[in-house]
Enzyme design. Structure first.
Site, PDB file in Angstrom:
ATOM      1  N   HIS A 128      51.295  49.422  49.608  1.00 58.86           N
ATOM      2  CA  HIS A 128      51.654  49.443  48.186  1.00 58.86           C
ATOM      3  C   HIS A 128      51.800  50.883  47.703  1.00 58.86           C
ATOM      4  O   HIS A 128      51.991  51.119  46.521  1.00 58.86           O
ATOM      5  CB  HIS A 128      50.560  48.783  47.340  1.00 58.86           C
ATOM      6  CG  HIS A 128      50.393  47.310  47.552  1.00 58.86           C
ATOM      7  ND1 HIS A 128      51.436  46.418  47.479  1.00 58.86           N
ATOM      8  CD2 HIS A 128      49.285  46.562  47.798  1.00 58.86           C
ATOM      9  CE1 HIS A 128      50.969  45.187  47.683  1.00 58.86           C
ATOM     10  NE2 HIS A 128      49.676  45.263  47.886  1.00 58.86           N
ATOM     11  N   ARG A 283      51.379  31.368  42.556  1.00 60.31           N
ATOM     12  CA  ARG A 283      51.085  30.777  41.251  1.00 60.31           C
ATOM     13  C   ARG A 283      52.241  29.887  40.826  1.00 60.31           C
ATOM     14  O   ARG A 283      52.179  28.683  40.966  1.00 60.31           O
ATOM     15  CB  ARG A 283      50.784  31.886  40.228  1.00 60.31           C
ATOM     16  CG  ARG A 283      50.187  31.395  38.921  1.00 60.31           C
ATOM     17  CD  ARG A 283      49.949  32.544  37.965  1.00 60.31           C
ATOM     18  NE  ARG A 283      51.177  33.231  37.609  1.00 60.31           N
ATOM     19  CZ  ARG A 283      51.927  32.949  36.544  1.00 60.31           C
ATOM     20  NH1 ARG A 283      51.538  32.020  35.706  1.00 60.31           N
ATOM     21  NH2 ARG A 283      53.054  33.619  36.310  1.00 60.31           N
TER      22      ARG A 283
END
Ligand code: A3P
Length: 317
Positions: A128, A283
Protein backbone atom coordinates in the site's frame (compact mmCIF):
# COMPACT_ATOMS: atom_id res chain seq x y z
CA UNK A 1 36.29 0.82 3.21
CA UNK A 2 33.94 0.61 6.10
CA UNK A 3 30.97 -1.64 5.59
CA UNK A 4 27.61 -0.34 6.71
CA UNK A 5 25.68 -3.11 8.36
CA UNK A 6 22.16 -3.55 7.00
CA UNK A 7 19.30 -2.16 9.04
CA UNK A 8 17.50 -4.74 11.17
CA UNK A 9 13.79 -4.99 11.88
CA UNK A 10 14.56 -3.99 15.47
CA UNK A 11 16.13 -0.76 14.27
CA UNK A 12 13.08 -0.11 12.10
CA UNK A 13 10.97 -0.63 15.21
CA UNK A 14 13.10 1.89 17.09
CA UNK A 15 12.66 4.46 14.32
CA UNK A 16 8.89 3.98 14.37
CA UNK A 17 8.75 4.17 18.15
CA UNK A 18 10.11 7.73 18.08
CA UNK A 19 7.42 9.00 15.70
CA UNK A 20 4.42 10.97 16.89
CA UNK A 21 1.37 8.75 16.91
CA UNK A 22 -2.35 8.88 17.48
CA UNK A 23 -5.02 6.27 17.64
CA UNK A 24 -7.29 8.45 15.54
CA UNK A 25 -9.46 5.88 13.82
CA UNK A 26 -9.44 3.47 16.78
CA UNK A 27 -8.97 0.57 14.42
CA UNK A 28 -5.62 -1.20 14.11
CA UNK A 29 -3.78 0.83 16.70
CA UNK A 30 -1.69 3.92 16.29
CA UNK A 31 -1.28 5.88 13.08
CA UNK A 32 2.21 7.35 12.66
CA UNK A 33 3.26 10.09 10.27
CA UNK A 34 6.38 9.28 8.26
CA UNK A 35 7.64 10.49 4.85
CA UNK A 36 4.46 12.51 4.42
CA UNK A 37 1.99 9.67 4.92
CA UNK A 38 0.06 8.09 7.77
CA UNK A 39 0.64 4.45 8.53
CA UNK A 40 -0.08 1.94 11.29
CA UNK A 41 3.09 1.37 13.24
CA UNK A 42 3.33 -2.40 12.71
CA UNK A 43 3.13 -1.91 8.94
CA UNK A 44 5.52 1.01 8.92
CA UNK A 45 8.25 -1.07 10.57
CA UNK A 46 8.06 -3.56 7.73
CA UNK A 47 7.86 -0.77 5.17
CA UNK A 48 11.08 0.83 6.39
CA UNK A 49 12.73 -2.59 6.41
CA UNK A 50 11.64 -3.16 2.81
CA UNK A 51 12.85 0.29 1.75
CA UNK A 52 16.29 -0.74 2.92
CA UNK A 53 16.38 -4.34 1.76
CA UNK A 54 14.01 -5.05 -1.09
CA UNK A 55 15.86 -5.92 -4.30
CA UNK A 56 13.39 -5.79 -7.15
CA UNK A 57 13.71 -8.31 -9.97
CA UNK A 58 12.89 -7.03 -13.47
CA UNK A 59 10.15 -9.67 -13.58
CA UNK A 60 8.45 -8.40 -10.40
CA UNK A 61 4.96 -7.03 -10.64
CA UNK A 62 3.86 -4.78 -7.83
CA UNK A 63 0.16 -4.80 -7.00
CA UNK A 64 -0.89 -1.66 -5.16
CA UNK A 65 -3.54 0.74 -4.07
CA UNK A 66 -4.53 2.73 -1.04
CA UNK A 67 -6.60 0.56 1.34
CA UNK A 68 -10.29 0.21 0.33
CA UNK A 69 -9.66 0.94 -3.34
CA UNK A 70 -10.29 -2.61 -4.47
CA UNK A 71 -7.00 -4.26 -3.54
CA UNK A 72 -8.67 -7.58 -2.73
CA UNK A 73 -10.26 -7.73 -6.16
CA UNK A 74 -7.12 -6.53 -7.94
CA UNK A 75 -5.11 -9.26 -6.20
CA UNK A 76 -7.62 -11.94 -7.17
CA UNK A 77 -7.61 -10.77 -10.80
CA UNK A 78 -3.84 -10.43 -11.21
CA UNK A 79 -3.19 -13.71 -9.37
CA UNK A 80 -5.68 -15.52 -11.61
CA UNK A 81 -4.18 -14.03 -14.76
CA UNK A 82 -0.60 -14.88 -13.86
CA UNK A 83 -1.29 -18.41 -12.58
CA UNK A 84 -3.87 -19.47 -15.17
CA UNK A 85 -1.73 -22.12 -16.81
CA UNK A 86 -0.92 -23.62 -13.40
CA UNK A 87 -4.43 -23.67 -11.91
CA UNK A 88 -8.02 -23.66 -13.04
CA UNK A 89 -11.19 -22.67 -11.19
CA UNK A 90 -11.24 -25.96 -9.32
CA UNK A 91 -7.62 -25.92 -8.15
CA UNK A 92 -6.75 -22.26 -7.64
CA UNK A 93 -5.46 -21.30 -4.15
CA UNK A 94 -8.12 -18.57 -4.24
CA UNK A 95 -10.59 -21.29 -3.28
CA UNK A 96 -8.90 -21.81 0.07
CA UNK A 97 -7.16 -18.50 0.78
CA UNK A 98 -8.18 -14.86 1.00
CA UNK A 99 -6.74 -13.10 -2.11
CA UNK A 100 -4.59 -11.08 0.31
CA UNK A 101 -2.89 -14.29 1.37
CA UNK A 102 -2.20 -15.43 -2.20
CA UNK A 103 0.26 -12.60 -2.86
CA UNK A 104 3.09 -11.69 -0.46
CA UNK A 105 2.51 -8.33 1.24
CA UNK A 106 5.65 -6.21 1.31
CA UNK A 107 5.03 -4.49 4.64
CA UNK A 108 4.56 -7.79 6.47
CA UNK A 109 5.77 -10.84 4.59
CA UNK A 110 9.01 -9.42 3.30
CA UNK A 111 10.30 -8.29 6.68
CA UNK A 112 8.81 -11.00 8.89
CA UNK A 113 9.22 -14.03 6.67
CA UNK A 114 12.05 -12.93 4.41
CA UNK A 115 9.86 -13.62 1.39
CA UNK A 116 11.18 -12.13 -1.80
CA UNK A 117 10.39 -12.62 -5.39
CA UNK A 118 12.86 -14.68 -7.34
CA UNK A 119 13.00 -15.34 -11.06
CA UNK A 120 10.64 -18.17 -11.89
CA UNK A 121 8.47 -17.90 -8.78
CA UNK A 122 5.18 -16.02 -8.47
CA UNK A 123 6.23 -12.56 -9.69
CA UNK A 124 3.55 -10.70 -7.72
CA UNK A 125 4.15 -8.68 -4.56
CA UNK A 126 1.71 -6.25 -3.01
CA UNK A 127 2.02 -3.03 -1.06
CA UNK A 128 0.00 0.00 0.00
CA UNK A 129 3.06 2.26 0.08
CA UNK A 130 2.88 5.64 -1.68
CA UNK A 131 4.91 5.83 -4.89
CA UNK A 132 7.55 8.10 -3.41
CA UNK A 133 8.12 5.71 -0.49
CA UNK A 134 8.60 2.56 -2.56
CA UNK A 135 11.96 0.79 -2.22
CA UNK A 136 14.29 2.52 -4.65
CA UNK A 137 15.10 -0.71 -6.49
CA UNK A 138 11.47 -0.85 -7.63
CA UNK A 139 11.72 2.57 -9.24
CA UNK A 140 15.13 1.83 -10.75
CA UNK A 141 14.44 -1.63 -12.13
CA UNK A 142 12.29 -2.69 -15.06
CA UNK A 143 9.62 -4.18 -12.81
CA UNK A 144 6.00 -3.20 -13.37
CA UNK A 145 3.31 -1.71 -11.19
CA UNK A 146 -0.45 -2.23 -11.35
CA UNK A 147 -2.24 0.43 -9.32
CA UNK A 148 -5.94 0.71 -8.55
CA UNK A 149 -7.66 3.75 -7.12
CA UNK A 150 -11.26 4.50 -6.29
CA UNK A 151 -13.66 7.41 -6.12
CA UNK A 152 -12.91 9.13 -2.78
CA UNK A 153 -16.47 9.22 -1.38
CA UNK A 154 -16.98 5.49 -1.89
CA UNK A 155 -13.51 4.77 -0.57
CA UNK A 156 -14.14 6.80 2.57
CA UNK A 157 -17.44 5.05 3.27
CA UNK A 158 -15.75 1.69 2.71
CA UNK A 159 -12.91 2.63 5.08
CA UNK A 160 -15.32 3.78 7.77
CA UNK A 161 -17.15 0.46 7.70
CA UNK A 162 -13.87 -1.43 7.74
CA UNK A 163 -12.52 0.52 10.74
CA UNK A 164 -15.76 -0.02 12.65
CA UNK A 165 -15.55 -3.77 12.12
CA UNK A 166 -11.92 -3.86 13.20
CA UNK A 167 -12.27 -1.89 16.39
CA UNK A 168 -11.11 -4.12 19.16
CA UNK A 169 -11.49 -4.03 22.87
CA UNK A 170 -13.87 -1.81 24.73
CA UNK A 171 -13.51 1.36 22.74
CA UNK A 172 -16.48 2.81 20.98
CA UNK A 173 -16.03 2.93 17.20
CA UNK A 174 -15.64 6.36 15.67
CA UNK A 175 -18.69 8.09 14.29
CA UNK A 176 -18.97 8.78 10.57
CA UNK A 177 -18.61 12.51 11.25
CA UNK A 178 -15.42 12.13 13.29
CA UNK A 179 -13.69 9.96 10.74
CA UNK A 180 -14.90 12.19 7.93
CA UNK A 181 -13.02 15.12 9.44
CA UNK A 182 -9.88 13.01 9.75
CA UNK A 183 -10.15 11.73 6.18
CA UNK A 184 -10.57 15.28 4.80
CA UNK A 185 -7.48 16.35 6.72
CA UNK A 186 -5.55 13.49 5.17
CA UNK A 187 -5.40 11.45 8.37
CA UNK A 188 -6.22 7.95 7.14
CA UNK A 189 -4.60 4.61 6.46
CA UNK A 190 -1.70 5.46 4.01
CA UNK A 191 -3.24 8.91 3.49
CA UNK A 192 -3.56 11.71 2.58
CA UNK A 193 -5.80 9.78 0.23
CA UNK A 194 -5.41 12.19 -2.69
CA UNK A 195 -1.61 12.36 -2.42
CA UNK A 196 -1.44 8.58 -2.76
CA UNK A 197 -3.45 8.63 -5.97
CA UNK A 198 -1.58 11.63 -7.33
CA UNK A 199 1.83 10.05 -6.76
CA UNK A 200 1.01 7.02 -8.90
CA UNK A 201 -0.96 9.08 -11.42
CA UNK A 202 1.96 11.40 -12.11
CA UNK A 203 4.37 8.49 -12.33
CA UNK A 204 2.05 6.66 -14.73
CA UNK A 205 2.01 9.69 -17.03
CA UNK A 206 5.79 9.77 -17.04
CA UNK A 207 6.24 6.01 -17.37
CA UNK A 208 3.14 4.45 -18.91
CA UNK A 209 5.07 1.26 -19.73
CA UNK A 210 5.93 0.81 -16.05
CA UNK A 211 2.71 1.77 -14.30
CA UNK A 212 -0.81 0.70 -15.22
CA UNK A 213 -3.17 3.14 -13.50
CA UNK A 214 -6.68 1.77 -13.02
CA UNK A 215 -9.88 3.12 -11.53
CA UNK A 216 -12.19 0.75 -9.65
CA UNK A 217 -15.21 2.27 -11.38
CA UNK A 218 -13.77 1.69 -14.87
CA UNK A 219 -12.88 -1.90 -14.08
CA UNK A 220 -16.40 -2.53 -12.69
CA UNK A 221 -17.90 -1.14 -15.91
CA UNK A 222 -15.93 -3.34 -18.31
CA UNK A 223 -14.04 -6.00 -16.41
CA UNK A 224 -13.15 -8.22 -19.42
CA UNK A 225 -11.51 -5.28 -21.18
CA UNK A 226 -9.33 -4.50 -18.16
CA UNK A 227 -8.46 -8.14 -17.53
CA UNK A 228 -7.12 -8.29 -21.06
CA UNK A 229 -5.32 -4.98 -20.53
CA UNK A 230 -3.74 -6.15 -17.26
CA UNK A 231 -2.67 -9.45 -18.80
CA UNK A 232 -0.97 -7.70 -21.69
CA UNK A 233 0.64 -5.11 -19.47
CA UNK A 234 2.02 -7.71 -17.05
CA UNK A 235 3.47 -9.75 -19.91
CA UNK A 236 0.91 -12.58 -19.72
CA UNK A 237 -1.28 -11.86 -22.78
CA UNK A 238 -4.16 -14.18 -23.62
CA UNK A 239 -3.65 -16.26 -26.74
CA UNK A 240 -6.36 -16.30 -29.43
CA UNK A 241 -7.17 -19.87 -28.29
CA UNK A 242 -7.62 -18.78 -24.69
CA UNK A 243 -9.86 -15.95 -25.81
CA UNK A 244 -11.94 -18.37 -27.86
CA UNK A 245 -12.23 -20.76 -24.91
CA UNK A 246 -13.62 -17.94 -22.79
CA UNK A 247 -10.65 -17.78 -20.42
CA UNK A 248 -11.07 -14.04 -19.82
CA UNK A 249 -14.72 -14.40 -18.90
CA UNK A 250 -13.84 -17.33 -16.60
CA UNK A 251 -11.47 -15.12 -14.63
CA UNK A 252 -13.93 -12.22 -14.54
CA UNK A 253 -16.66 -14.46 -13.16
CA UNK A 254 -14.45 -16.28 -10.69
CA UNK A 255 -13.14 -12.99 -9.25
CA UNK A 256 -16.54 -11.32 -9.13
CA UNK A 257 -17.78 -10.01 -5.79
CA UNK A 258 -20.67 -12.46 -6.01
CA UNK A 259 -18.46 -15.51 -6.46
CA UNK A 260 -15.58 -14.66 -4.11
CA UNK A 261 -17.75 -13.40 -1.26
CA UNK A 262 -19.72 -16.65 -1.30
CA UNK A 263 -16.71 -18.92 -1.01
CA UNK A 264 -16.54 -20.83 2.26
CA UNK A 265 -13.06 -19.46 3.02
CA UNK A 266 -14.35 -15.90 2.76
CA UNK A 267 -17.53 -16.51 4.71
CA UNK A 268 -15.89 -18.29 7.63
CA UNK A 269 -12.08 -17.93 7.43
CA UNK A 270 -9.68 -15.33 8.71
CA UNK A 271 -6.61 -13.69 7.24
CA UNK A 272 -3.15 -14.96 8.07
CA UNK A 273 -1.64 -11.47 8.26
CA UNK A 274 -3.45 -10.10 11.22
CA UNK A 275 -6.11 -12.62 12.04
CA UNK A 276 -9.00 -10.54 10.82
CA UNK A 277 -12.08 -12.12 9.33
CA UNK A 278 -11.92 -12.55 5.57
CA UNK A 279 -15.46 -11.38 5.08
CA UNK A 280 -14.50 -7.87 6.28
CA UNK A 281 -12.85 -7.34 2.89
CA UNK A 282 -16.18 -7.94 1.15
CA UNK A 283 -19.02 -5.58 1.94
CA UNK A 284 -21.07 -4.45 -1.08
CA UNK A 285 -18.68 -3.97 -3.97
CA UNK A 286 -20.85 -1.29 -5.57
CA UNK A 287 -20.21 2.11 -7.12
CA UNK A 288 -22.04 5.03 -5.49
CA UNK A 289 -22.85 3.52 -2.09
CA UNK A 290 -21.72 6.82 -0.51
CA UNK A 291 -25.20 8.15 -1.30
CA UNK A 292 -26.54 6.00 1.52
CA UNK A 293 -24.19 7.52 4.11
CA UNK A 294 -22.96 11.02 3.30
CA UNK A 295 -24.95 14.22 3.54
CA UNK A 296 -24.99 16.58 0.57
CA UNK A 297 -22.61 18.87 2.45
CA UNK A 298 -20.16 16.06 3.13
CA UNK A 299 -20.27 14.92 -0.50
CA UNK A 300 -19.70 18.45 -1.74
CA UNK A 301 -16.80 18.94 0.63
CA UNK A 302 -15.05 15.76 -0.51
CA UNK A 303 -15.72 16.58 -4.17
CA UNK A 304 -14.20 20.00 -3.66
CA UNK A 305 -11.02 18.58 -2.15
CA UNK A 306 -10.80 16.04 -4.96
CA UNK A 307 -11.15 18.77 -7.55
CA UNK A 308 -8.61 21.02 -5.85
CA UNK A 309 -6.06 18.27 -5.49
CA UNK A 310 -6.45 16.34 -8.73
CA UNK A 311 -8.05 18.31 -11.53
CA UNK A 312 -4.90 20.31 -12.24
CA UNK A 313 -3.30 17.01 -13.22
CA UNK A 314 -6.13 15.94 -15.50
CA UNK A 315 -7.54 13.38 -13.08
CA UNK A 316 -11.18 13.20 -12.05
CA UNK A 317 -13.75 10.65 -10.88
P1 A3P B 1 -17.18 -1.65 -0.22
O1 A3P B 1 -16.87 -1.45 1.22
O2 A3P B 1 -17.60 -0.37 -0.88
O3 A3P B 1 -18.15 -2.75 -0.48
P2 A3P B 1 -9.86 -3.34 -0.49
O4 A3P B 1 -9.92 -4.65 -1.18
O5 A3P B 1 -8.89 -2.40 -1.09
O6 A3P B 1 -9.79 -3.49 0.97
O7 A3P B 1 -11.27 -2.64 -0.81
C1 A3P B 1 -12.45 -3.19 -0.29
C2 A3P B 1 -13.61 -2.79 -1.17
O8 A3P B 1 -13.60 -3.57 -2.36
C3 A3P B 1 -14.94 -3.06 -0.49
O9 A3P B 1 -15.83 -2.05 -0.97
C4 A3P B 1 -15.27 -4.44 -1.03
O10 A3P B 1 -16.62 -4.79 -0.93
C5 A3P B 1 -14.83 -4.31 -2.48
N1 A3P B 1 -14.56 -5.60 -3.11
C6 A3P B 1 -14.01 -6.70 -2.57
N2 A3P B 1 -13.95 -7.70 -3.45
C7 A3P B 1 -14.49 -7.22 -4.60
C8 A3P B 1 -14.73 -7.81 -5.89
N3 A3P B 1 -14.42 -9.07 -6.14
N4 A3P B 1 -15.29 -7.02 -6.83
C9 A3P B 1 -15.63 -5.75 -6.59
N5 A3P B 1 -15.44 -5.15 -5.38
C10 A3P B 1 -14.88 -5.87 -4.40
Amino acid sequence: EEEVSPITLETCRDIVSTLPRENNWRAFGDLCFYQDFFCYSYLLEGAIFAQNHYQAQPSDILICGVPKSGNTWLKALTFSIVTRTQFDNTTTPLLTKNPHNCIPFMEIDFSRKGIKTTPGSLPLISTHLPYTSLPISIIDSACKIVYMCREPKDSFVSLWHYARKLKGGLQEPMSLGETFELFCKGVSDYGPYWDHILGYWKASLEKPEKILFLKYEDVIKDTPFYVERMAEFMGYPFSPEEEKEGKIQDIVEFCSFENLSNLEVIKTGSSAHIGIENKIFFRKGKVGDWKNYLTTEMAERLDKITKQKLSGYGLSF
